[in-house]
Design an enzyme around this catalytic site. Sequence first.
Site, PDB file in Angstrom:
ATOM      1  N   ASP A   1      -4.260  -3.973   6.708  1.00 31.55           N
ATOM      2  CA  ASP A   1      -4.757  -3.830   8.079  1.00 31.55           C
ATOM      3  C   ASP A   1      -6.276  -3.711   8.161  1.00 31.55           C
ATOM      4  OD1 ASP A   1      -5.189  -1.300   7.115  1.00 31.55           O
ATOM      5  OD2 ASP A   1      -3.586  -0.358   8.263  1.00 31.55           O
TER       6      ASP A   1
ATOM      7  N   ASP B   1       0.849  -1.186   0.000  1.00 28.62           N
ATOM      8  CA  ASP B   1       0.000   0.000   0.000  1.00 28.62           C
ATOM      9  C   ASP B   1       0.883   1.234   0.000  1.00 28.62           C
ATOM     10  OD1 ASP B   1      -2.596  -0.925  -0.093  1.00 28.62           O
ATOM     11  OD2 ASP B   1      -2.660  -1.349   2.046  1.00 28.62           O
TER      12      ASP B   1
ATOM     13  N   PHE C   1     -16.487   6.868   4.503  1.00 30.83           N
ATOM     14  CA  PHE C   1     -15.711   6.524   3.309  1.00 30.83           C
ATOM     15  C   PHE C   1     -15.763   5.013   3.095  1.00 30.83           C
ATOM     16  CE2 PHE C   1     -11.847   4.940   1.363  1.00 30.83           C
ATOM     17  CZ  PHE C   1     -11.711   5.759   0.245  1.00 30.83           C
TER      18      PHE C   1
ATOM     19  N   ALA D   1     -14.252   1.912   0.248  1.00 35.47           N
ATOM     20  CA  ALA D   1     -13.323   1.680  -0.860  1.00 35.47           C
ATOM     21  C   ALA D   1     -14.058   1.653  -2.197  1.00 35.47           C
ATOM     22  CB  ALA D   1     -12.575   0.367  -0.645  1.00 35.47           C
TER      23      ALA D   1
ATOM     24  N   SER E   1     -16.622  10.393   1.147  1.00 33.71           N
ATOM     25  CA  SER E   1     -17.379  10.438   2.392  1.00 33.71           C
ATOM     26  C   SER E   1     -18.082  11.786   2.470  1.00 33.71           C
ATOM     27  CB  SER E   1     -16.449  10.251   3.595  1.00 33.71           C
ATOM     28  OG  SER E   1     -15.524  11.327   3.675  1.00 33.71           O
TER      29      SER E   1
ATOM     30  N   LYS F   1     -16.967  14.797  -0.081  1.00 30.70           N
ATOM     31  CA  LYS F   1     -15.564  15.025  -0.452  1.00 30.70           C
ATOM     32  C   LYS F   1     -14.966  13.666  -0.772  1.00 30.70           C
ATOM     33  CE  LYS F   1     -13.117  14.731   4.000  1.00 30.70           C
ATOM     34  NZ  LYS F   1     -14.222  14.318   4.885  1.00 30.70           N
TER      35      LYS F   1
ATOM     36  N   GLU G   1      -7.293  12.438   7.998  1.00 32.75           N
ATOM     37  CA  GLU G   1      -7.501  13.424   6.935  1.00 32.75           C
ATOM     38  C   GLU G   1      -8.644  14.367   7.286  1.00 32.75           C
ATOM     39  OE1 GLU G   1      -7.287  10.210   6.516  1.00 32.75           O
ATOM     40  OE2 GLU G   1      -5.783   9.714   4.993  1.00 32.75           O
TER      41      GLU G   1
END
Length: 692
Positions: free
Chosen positions: A530, A319, A388, A390, A395, A407, A360
């Site tokens: 994770d 990642d 949010f 994937a 979100s 956003k 964020e």
Amino acid sequence: MMRPIVVKEKQIHVVEDEVRQAKTMDRDIVKHAMKQSFAKLNPKVMIKNPIMFVVEIGFIITFILSFLPSHSSSVPGWFNITVSLILLFTVLFANFAEALAEGRGKAQADSLKQSKKDVFANVVKENGDIVQVSATDLRKGDLVIVKQGEMIPSDGEVIKGLASVDESAITGESAPVIKEAGGDFCSVTGGTMVVSDEITIVITSNPGESFIDKMISLVEGAARQKTPNEIALNTVLTSLTLIFLIVVVTLPIFTNYLGFQIDTAVLVALLVCLIPTTIGGLLSAIGIAGMDRVTKFNVLAMSGKAVEAAGDINTIILDKTGTITFGNRMAHTLLPVGNETIEQVGKWAAISSVLDETPEGRSVIEYVKTKSISYNREIAEQGEFVPFKAETRMSGVDLQDGTKVRKGAVGSVIEWVRSQGGTIPKDVNQKADFISKEGGTPLVVAVDNRIYGLIYLKDTVKPGMRERFEQLRQMGIKTVMCTGDNPLTAATIAKEAGVDEFVAECKPEDKIAVIKAEQDKGKLVAMTGDGTNDAPALAQADVGLAMNSGTTAAKEAANMIDLDSNPTKIIEVVGIGKQLLMTRGALTTFSIANDIAKYFAIIPAMFTLAIPQMEALNIMKLTSPLSAILSALIFNAVIIPLLIPLAMKGIAYKPMSSNALLGRNLLIYGLGGVIVPFIGIKVIDIIVGLFI
């Protein structure tokens, strides 16, 4: 003038105590291993190692012969007992190597058991009452409140609150970590302690199934399963042993034809020297020690197969966020589009982030605050948060008046706005490309069918990543970076970090597709993860390294768990796997190469009297036939304990191509395996010659 160095007396005592405890533990492990060396002489245990079982049978035969008078024997009476004692020590040394490796695992298990103290849990009943029960009575699904200073009673996931948790009992890392509800960092482990605040957790394991329980059973190695490579090598070595056994058993037929007899003790000595006793005695220790080295890196391997697979890895999937970059993407600036203002962008960006607990989202709130941009926090708190995902890659919040604020990724938000009947400002993609080329991540802010601007999230590539990827390249390992960023951002980060390939706008199913594509080419794949969305890919990968801070689903899908939650550790794990395979291969080469010198010691000793021409093979000029046989046997026994440190530590490993590694190991352990026994047997012969 030099300043005096002041060291606190307390610090000195702490260091001295730690050193003293380590030495005491090592002594205890050695003492236990010595006892186990004798306990393992039980034939039921020895038969699991066919090579050493043959040696033990040889010991029994020669020991019995020592007390049986034989008028036809050509060797003195003391020879049989001497051979039997040497064979006994050969078996004991092999048992000691295995017991020592197992002892280290059991010592780690004992330290883990210390964290499984009797603790009580505050269980929340269905009616809201709080009842205190023993941790052993907890079951999956129970709700438990854990306050500051209390031990987390069992594995679980945080469903309410935020707290600092001391995980040093599991990871050895003294710095507490933040655990909070929601996201991929909600997992908590039994035996850790809450050092601040309060959390409510839902128990995810029944008694005996917790993370610590699994760790204890794995590192104790009581029921360690042999790996496929280990089984294959053991089969080859056993086959060699069987072939040499047939040769030795049929040898008297030929010697009788030549008109002389060979004593049984000499035949046993020949067999033991021919079979690969060195690697046979160290094989289990090498495998156990490999698991031990992974554990010392704070990585829990679910099986030895996973460690071996790491050594054969061809492709690593990483990642971007948190692995290649620091992962702390923070709002760097706001870019309005069209005729919008920074204030408007900031207002709606903040409203979309009020209920967003991600780093964020919080950084957006902090940035808006530093710019003194006003917004109505209350209407956001009263709205319905859209987390949010994937799949959606955005979100936001649905306000009570029906307004929808979002956003997220450029493509996703643009598609969403179009579905609302809106139009796209011409400079959206232009400004998104600018952010991407800078290595940042652009997030588009939109309200219903209107785009207001972009948030510039900035992340930084970890130092030294380019060098580490270059090392992997030298090892023949390809690196693939997967990221949800757009292609421009992904390309910029990939170029800066030095990865071989990248997959942009990557979704969970895309990771699985990448893994399968590599596996279809016959390659072994490793990846880290994770989150729950990483679980399918972790299960598909040949080596799946889950973060301890991640979700239960991710940890259950993986075959390795990093207790430090450091995704870059996959590189070290690959190195340990290669070291394990190289150590086994190098010592196998050394063991088989040893036989050459033993041939030149024993064959002339056996046949010189009947065939004088055989003396030409006595190139070491050994003192006598009996001395030659004993010297070869003693060397055969002594080399096992001398190689134990190498088997436990592993041979030195440097990143290089497979061909270069093969050439290097053949030179060191192949040629060395030929030369060392010539020298060793000759030195031992000189010493033995003084006594016979």
